[in-house]
Design a protein around this motif. Structure first.
Motif, PDB file in Angstrom:
ATOM      1  N   LYS A 132       0.852  -1.196   0.000  1.00  0.00           N
ATOM      2  CA  LYS A 132       0.000   0.000   0.000  1.00  0.00           C
ATOM      3  C   LYS A 132       0.886   1.243   0.000  1.00  0.00           C
ATOM      4  CE  LYS A 132      -3.968  -2.086   2.275  1.00  0.00           C
ATOM      5  NZ  LYS A 132      -4.749  -2.172   3.514  1.00  0.00           N
ATOM      6  N   SER A 133       0.416   2.275  -0.676  1.00  0.00           N
ATOM      7  CA  SER A 133       1.260   3.451  -0.917  1.00  0.00           C
ATOM      8  C   SER A 133       1.659   4.189   0.366  1.00  0.00           C
ATOM      9  CB  SER A 133       0.555   4.418  -1.869  1.00  0.00           C
ATOM     10  OG  SER A 133      -0.696   4.781  -1.324  1.00  0.00           O
ATOM     11  N   HIS A 134       0.876   4.031   1.451  1.00  0.00           N
ATOM     12  CA  HIS A 134       1.207   4.753   2.690  1.00  0.00           C
ATOM     13  C   HIS A 134       2.098   3.932   3.628  1.00  0.00           C
ATOM     14  CE1 HIS A 134      -2.356   2.359   3.707  1.00  0.00           C
ATOM     15  NE2 HIS A 134      -1.903   2.357   4.949  1.00  0.00           N
ATOM     16  N   ARG A 135       2.444   2.707   3.223  1.00  0.00           N
ATOM     17  CA  ARG A 135       3.274   1.852   4.080  1.00  0.00           C
ATOM     18  C   ARG A 135       4.757   2.194   3.962  1.00  0.00           C
ATOM     19  NH1 ARG A 135      -0.270   0.020   7.671  1.00  0.00           N
ATOM     20  NH2 ARG A 135      -1.879  -1.314   6.768  1.00  0.00           N
ATOM     21  N   ASP A 136       5.460   2.032   5.070  1.00  0.00           N
ATOM     22  CA  ASP A 136       6.918   2.248   5.066  1.00  0.00           C
ATOM     23  C   ASP A 136       7.626   1.111   4.343  1.00  0.00           C
ATOM     24  OD1 ASP A 136       6.991   4.625   6.414  1.00  0.00           O
ATOM     25  OD2 ASP A 136       7.181   3.720   8.394  1.00  0.00           O
ATOM     26  N   PHE A 137       8.724   1.442   3.721  1.00  0.00           N
ATOM     27  CA  PHE A 137       9.601   0.412   3.152  1.00  0.00           C
ATOM     28  C   PHE A 137      11.025   0.949   3.194  1.00  0.00           C
ATOM     29  CE2 PHE A 137       8.686   3.134  -0.450  1.00  0.00           C
ATOM     30  CZ  PHE A 137       9.894   3.189  -1.133  1.00  0.00           C
ATOM     31  N   CYS A 138      11.989   0.045   3.059  1.00  0.00           N
ATOM     32  CA  CYS A 138      13.378   0.488   3.005  1.00  0.00           C
ATOM     33  C   CYS A 138      14.083  -0.206   1.846  1.00  0.00           C
ATOM     34  CB  CYS A 138      14.101   0.248   4.321  1.00  0.00           C
ATOM     35  SG  CYS A 138      14.461  -1.450   4.669  1.00  0.00           S
ATOM     36  N   VAL A 139      15.223   0.372   1.463  1.00  0.00           N
ATOM     37  CA  VAL A 139      16.005  -0.151   0.348  1.00  0.00           C
ATOM     38  C   VAL A 139      17.113  -1.028   0.921  1.00  0.00           C
ATOM     39  CG1 VAL A 139      17.432   0.467  -1.637  1.00  0.00           C
ATOM     40  CG2 VAL A 139      15.467   1.873  -1.037  1.00  0.00           C
ATOM     41  N   LEU A 140      17.280  -2.215   0.342  1.00  0.00           N
ATOM     42  CA  LEU A 140      18.230  -3.203   0.874  1.00  0.00           C
ATOM     43  C   LEU A 140      19.661  -2.677   0.927  1.00  0.00           C
ATOM     44  CD1 LEU A 140      18.628  -6.071   1.938  1.00  0.00           C
ATOM     45  CD2 LEU A 140      18.813  -6.857  -0.415  1.00  0.00           C
ATOM     46  N   GLY A 141      20.070  -1.911  -0.089  1.00  0.00           N
ATOM     47  CA  GLY A 141      21.427  -1.367  -0.119  1.00  0.00           C
ATOM     48  C   GLY A 141      21.711  -0.458   1.064  1.00  0.00           C
ATOM     49  N   ARG A 142      20.736   0.360   1.410  1.00  0.00           N
ATOM     50  CA  ARG A 142      20.879   1.284   2.548  1.00  0.00           C
ATOM     51  C   ARG A 142      20.982   0.507   3.860  1.00  0.00           C
ATOM     52  NH1 ARG A 142      18.597   6.164   4.646  1.00  0.00           N
ATOM     53  NH2 ARG A 142      20.010   6.577   6.382  1.00  0.00           N
ATOM     54  N   LEU A 143      20.139  -0.516   4.006  1.00  0.00           N
ATOM     55  CA  LEU A 143      20.183  -1.370   5.195  1.00  0.00           C
ATOM     56  C   LEU A 143      21.531  -2.065   5.307  1.00  0.00           C
ATOM     57  CD1 LEU A 143      18.765  -2.890   7.575  1.00  0.00           C
ATOM     58  CD2 LEU A 143      18.040  -4.574   5.898  1.00  0.00           C
ATOM     59  N   ALA A 144      21.988  -2.645   4.187  1.00  0.00           N
ATOM     60  CA  ALA A 144      23.275  -3.354   4.164  1.00  0.00           C
ATOM     61  C   ALA A 144      24.415  -2.411   4.534  1.00  0.00           C
ATOM     62  CB  ALA A 144      23.509  -3.957   2.784  1.00  0.00           C
ATOM     63  N   ASN A 145      24.350  -1.182   4.005  1.00  0.00           N
ATOM     64  CA  ASN A 145      25.367  -0.173   4.308  1.00  0.00           C
ATOM     65  C   ASN A 145      25.411   0.135   5.804  1.00  0.00           C
ATOM     66  OD1 ASN A 145      27.305   1.902   3.416  1.00  0.00           O
ATOM     67  ND2 ASN A 145      25.740   3.342   4.084  1.00  0.00           N
ATOM     68  N   ASP A 146      24.242   0.195   6.421  1.00  0.00           N
ATOM     69  CA  ASP A 146      24.161   0.536   7.849  1.00  0.00           C
ATOM     70  C   ASP A 146      24.582  -0.611   8.764  1.00  0.00           C
ATOM     71  OD1 ASP A 146      23.307   2.966   7.002  1.00  0.00           O
ATOM     72  OD2 ASP A 146      21.255   2.809   7.767  1.00  0.00           O
ATOM     73  N   VAL A 147      24.587  -1.851   8.228  1.00  0.00           N
ATOM     74  CA  VAL A 147      24.983  -2.978   9.085  1.00  0.00           C
ATOM     75  C   VAL A 147      26.366  -3.534   8.739  1.00  0.00           C
ATOM     76  CG1 VAL A 147      22.631  -3.665   9.694  1.00  0.00           C
ATOM     77  CG2 VAL A 147      23.728  -4.679   7.669  1.00  0.00           C
ATOM     78  N   GLY A 148      27.102  -2.820   7.861  1.00  0.00           N
ATOM     79  CA  GLY A 148      28.499  -3.217   7.671  1.00  0.00           C
ATOM     80  C   GLY A 148      28.966  -3.497   6.255  1.00  0.00           C
ATOM     81  N   TRP A 149      28.083  -3.316   5.241  1.00  0.00           N
ATOM     82  CA  TRP A 149      28.533  -3.483   3.854  1.00  0.00           C
ATOM     83  C   TRP A 149      29.339  -2.261   3.458  1.00  0.00           C
ATOM     84  CZ3 TRP A 149      25.597  -1.912  -1.037  1.00  0.00           C
ATOM     85  CH2 TRP A 149      26.192  -2.479  -2.181  1.00  0.00           C
ATOM     86  N   LYS A 150      30.500  -2.458   2.823  1.00  0.00           N
ATOM     87  CA  LYS A 150      31.429  -1.345   2.609  1.00  0.00           C
ATOM     88  C   LYS A 150      31.461  -0.794   1.183  1.00  0.00           C
ATOM     89  CE  LYS A 150      34.602  -2.618   6.321  1.00  0.00           C
ATOM     90  NZ  LYS A 150      33.878  -3.754   6.885  1.00  0.00           N
ATOM     91  N   HIS A 151      30.620  -1.293   0.283  1.00  0.00           N
ATOM     92  CA  HIS A 151      30.778  -0.931  -1.124  1.00  0.00           C
ATOM     93  C   HIS A 151      29.587  -0.186  -1.723  1.00  0.00           C
ATOM     94  CE1 HIS A 151      34.354  -3.337  -0.909  1.00  0.00           C
ATOM     95  NE2 HIS A 151      33.652  -4.388  -0.526  1.00  0.00           N
ATOM     96  N   TYR A 152      28.761   0.407  -0.871  1.00  0.00           N
ATOM     97  CA  TYR A 152      27.562   1.104  -1.352  1.00  0.00           C
ATOM     98  C   TYR A 152      27.930   2.278  -2.268  1.00  0.00           C
ATOM     99  CZ  TYR A 152      22.672   2.700  -1.014  1.00  0.00           C
ATOM    100  OH  TYR A 152      21.362   3.053  -1.283  1.00  0.00           O
TER     101      TYR A 152
END
Length: 195
Positions: free
Chosen positions: A138-158
């Motif tokens: 649904k258009s009012h629901r929150d979502f996140c982008v996997l790359g951003r999440l990965a970057n925040d938990v330790g992925w170094k190549h975003y």
């Protein structure tokens, strides 16, 4: 017999799926089924895949996952992949009986990439309509982008992937403009011949 023929898939040599704006679980479930049916699948742009729920909520969930580890030798325990492509791979592995020969063969038919590397940037990319965010969330629901999440938990190549993608889009756009100009000339020539 006709029903069986209708339900049977049309196999292609390899299907390249553009992961952008797809929901994680829905895309993975469709891909897992295709792999088990014998289809080779390549997923590109894994960093652009979406997950329902806010970034904050998903970060909390991922940190709970990071806490799960082998007590005496963490190298043996669950391996916590940080790259979006490996997160996708692990999600699909959970949907496939990977400890059997059939499941192992299915997983070997899968390739996952962050960004769009060389051979696949010139190939036609497909989407999975049943897994697209616009059709499923649904258009009012929150979502996140996997790359951003990965970057925040330790992925170094975003940042690197962003730079490479910007470069690829420039080349792709130049090719498209050239193709469009060529098609216009062909159209004019056809019109001139028919007139």
């Amino acid at each position: 017999a006709s029903e069986v023929e209708e339900s049977r898939m049309v196999f292609e040599k390899v299907v390249v799926i553009d992961g952008r704006a797809h929901m994680l679980g829905r895309l993975c479930s469709v891909v897992a089924k295709e792999l088990l049916l014998g289809q080779d699948v390549v997923i590109v742009r894994c960093e652009e895949i979406n997950i329902s729920g806010s970034l904050y909520r998903n970060k909390i969930k991922f940190h709970e996952f990071l806490r799960k580890r082998h007590n005496t030798n963490p190298k043996r325990g669950p391996i916590h992949f940080r790259a979006p492509s490996k997160i996708i791979w692990r999600t699909i592995r959970g949907m496939v009986p990977h400890k059997t020969a059939r499941g192992t063969a299915a997983l070997n038919r899968l390739k996952v990439f962050d960004g769009i590397p060389a051979p696949y940037d010139k190939m036609q990319r497909k989407v999975v309509p049943d897994a697209l965010r616009v059709t499923r969330l649904k258009s009012h629901r929150d979502f996140c982008v996997l790359g951003r999440l990965a970057n925040d938990v330790g992925w170094k190549h975003y940042d690197l992937i962003k730079r490479l993608e910007a470069k690829r889009k420039e080349v792709s756009n130049a090719f498209f403009l050239k193709k469009k100009a060529k098609n216009m000339l062909v159209g004019k020539a056809k019109a001139a011949v028919s007139a």
